[in-house]
Design an enzyme around this catalytic site. Sequence first.
Site, PDB file in Angstrom:
ATOM      1  NE  ARG A 164      10.718   0.450   5.967  1.00  0.00           N
ATOM      2  CZ  ARG A 164      10.416   0.776   4.714  1.00  0.00           C
ATOM      3  NH1 ARG A 164      10.136  -0.145   3.831  1.00  0.00           N
ATOM      4  NH2 ARG A 164      10.371   2.045   4.354  1.00  0.00           N
ATOM      5  CD  GLU A 207      -0.641 -11.562   3.050  1.00  0.00           C
ATOM      6  OE1 GLU A 207      -1.709 -12.188   2.789  1.00  0.00           O
ATOM      7  OE2 GLU A 207      -0.286 -10.565   2.407  1.00  0.00           O
ATOM      8  CG  PHE A 239      -1.320  -7.778   5.626  1.00  0.00           C
ATOM      9  CD1 PHE A 239      -2.605  -7.246   5.766  1.00  0.00           C
ATOM     10  CD2 PHE A 239      -0.417  -7.095   4.828  1.00  0.00           C
ATOM     11  CE1 PHE A 239      -2.973  -6.084   5.110  1.00  0.00           C
ATOM     12  CE2 PHE A 239      -0.779  -5.928   4.169  1.00  0.00           C
ATOM     13  CZ  PHE A 239      -2.054  -5.420   4.309  1.00  0.00           C
ATOM     14  CG  HIS A 294       5.137  -1.300   6.565  1.00  0.00           C
ATOM     15  ND1 HIS A 294       6.409  -1.838   6.453  1.00  0.00           N
ATOM     16  CD2 HIS A 294       4.964  -0.556   5.448  1.00  0.00           C
ATOM     17  CE1 HIS A 294       6.973  -1.426   5.324  1.00  0.00           C
ATOM     18  NE2 HIS A 294       6.118  -0.631   4.689  1.00  0.00           N
ATOM     19  CG  ASP A 305       0.372   2.311   2.764  1.00  0.00           C
ATOM     20  OD1 ASP A 305       0.288   3.031   1.746  1.00  0.00           O
ATOM     21  OD2 ASP A 305       1.202   1.393   2.878  1.00  0.00           O
TER      22      ASP A 305
END
Lengths: 321, 279
Positions: free
Chosen positions: A13, A61, A86, A112, A120
């Site tokens: 990322r 989103e 998402f 992610h 998470d």
Amino acid sequence: MSIVLEGRDIATREAFGQAIVELGELRPEVVVLDADVSKACSTGPFAKRFPDRSFNFGCAEQNMMTVAAGLASEGMIPFACTFAAFASMRACEMVRTFCCYTKLNVKIAASHAGINVGQDGPTHQAIEDINIMRGFPNMTIVAPADAVAAYRAVFAVADYIGPTYLRLDRNKTPVIYGEDYKFELGRADVILDEGCDLAVISAGVMVGRCLRAAETLKNRGIRVTVIDSHTIKPLDARTIVDVARRTGAVLTAEDHSIIGGLGTAVAEELSEEEPVLVKRLGIRDCFTESGPGPDLLDKYGLSVQAVADSAEALVRRKETR
Amino acid sequence: MDSHADQVNIKLLEDRASEMRKLVVKMIANAASGHVGGSLSSADIMSALYFHFLRIDPLNPRWVNRDRFILSKGHCSPVLYAALALRGFFPVEDIWSLRQIGCHLQGHPDMNKTPGVDITTGSLGQGLSAGVGMALAAKLKGQGHRIYVLLGDAEMQEGMTWEAAMSASHFRLDNITAVVDYNKLQTDGFTNTIMRIEPLVDKWRAFGWLVKEIDGHDMPEVIAGISWANSSEGIPRAIIAHTIKGKGASIFENKVEWHGAPPTLEQADCALKEMELCQ
């Protein structure tokens, strides 16, 4: 412009964040859309450099994804950035109908991904996103193995016209490619060719682990070919069928459910074109838990040891066939 | 802006709406498939848009400076196809191919198949978001065209509509005009019985829009309303157009069963005769 990262650990990322700024300098039609996770998606520098071409939609989103389609319909190159969970699930229908059915040039930067996201927990661990995206006609799916590949992939997907899902990792991973690495969309890379006992095909964070497993296997007298199948769709069928023909046994490894991901894609291709022994490593149809990403990979069957052991078992099966 | 409406050939727009209604009934009856109610309720708005407001070129459907139109309530594609055909984007005879294999007139609008369709729609609640994207692109490129979005009232129940409304006002998009075809009915019954959307005007205002209510079948009001919406500065404007579902033929009007059911050829014939008499 280039990226100098060799010898470092860096998250894909972060490489995306650097590349997108440089891409923005080259291509005025590049715009970045965020959904309240711009810091996590490393798009802050782009927003700072190009405030007029950066839009944050907040926690929305679905809207972001269809706005991206609207922008693409006007010739812009939108990068819609959010977490893989998402992008693939909350905005699933928007991706399918507004980006894929329309063949609009929307780039989805899905960070992610996988259980490598870690602490998470399962709500944020996208382990079915490749499965979802593979089902959509016209979609291209890319899962770069390291920061160098991710950096190069950003430019490659921008040059390609059509919806693209770029799967990125939150956690740092070792850089495995050198300065001279060339990323070609749709072409799998044979990154280690030590012999014909077995082919190991992987993508994303698992490529580095498979390379380490290959070293272990070498010590056990097993010589493998390792393939980075970074473009999961369209799959580089020729390279994969060729290596399967050569080795007679294929092991796949991915930070994704064993249902519908790279392993499934490879198995589908081989069952029709070159039926050989196939073993798929991935998350075995379960939700995992919170914990450090690398440790989760280890616990859920994706450790270097697990890759090596599975490879060895597969070679033994091949020999006793 | 009422003076603007005075200069418009209202009769011509009403006639076009009437022609569109007849084409809608004919094409749906012929296909034995399609959504008649919402197509008829929006015919007057569509006539105002396609024969007065939209700066478009049938000979150059992708003209870069054209105004954009998004049929967010994509199931009402027949009224869009009628407008495009009458406007010259394709031959009127094409309506007989609606929803047939190999045709360019898909069940819901397809930007890659039908000349004049700016973006694909069909799944409800997404048109305004696409419009926000187009409006942002126009601002980025310094283009002066407008983006028109026609929404259905049942789309007010889709959460994403409000995500889009919020973002349009946040980004101060004054190059987008939203029109809600408030015909009070949806597939399962009366909109406000199925899931109350009132107070609708307050909702749009709360999301940062300026709002005006009009009678969606009164052509001077339609023209004046859309003109008002188009003159926005810094704040997006929405029109809530009160309409009658199935408007134009008494067998269809205000009847929930005509949301998605096609009329038989006999029913269509009866409706068309009534439309002729009323014209």
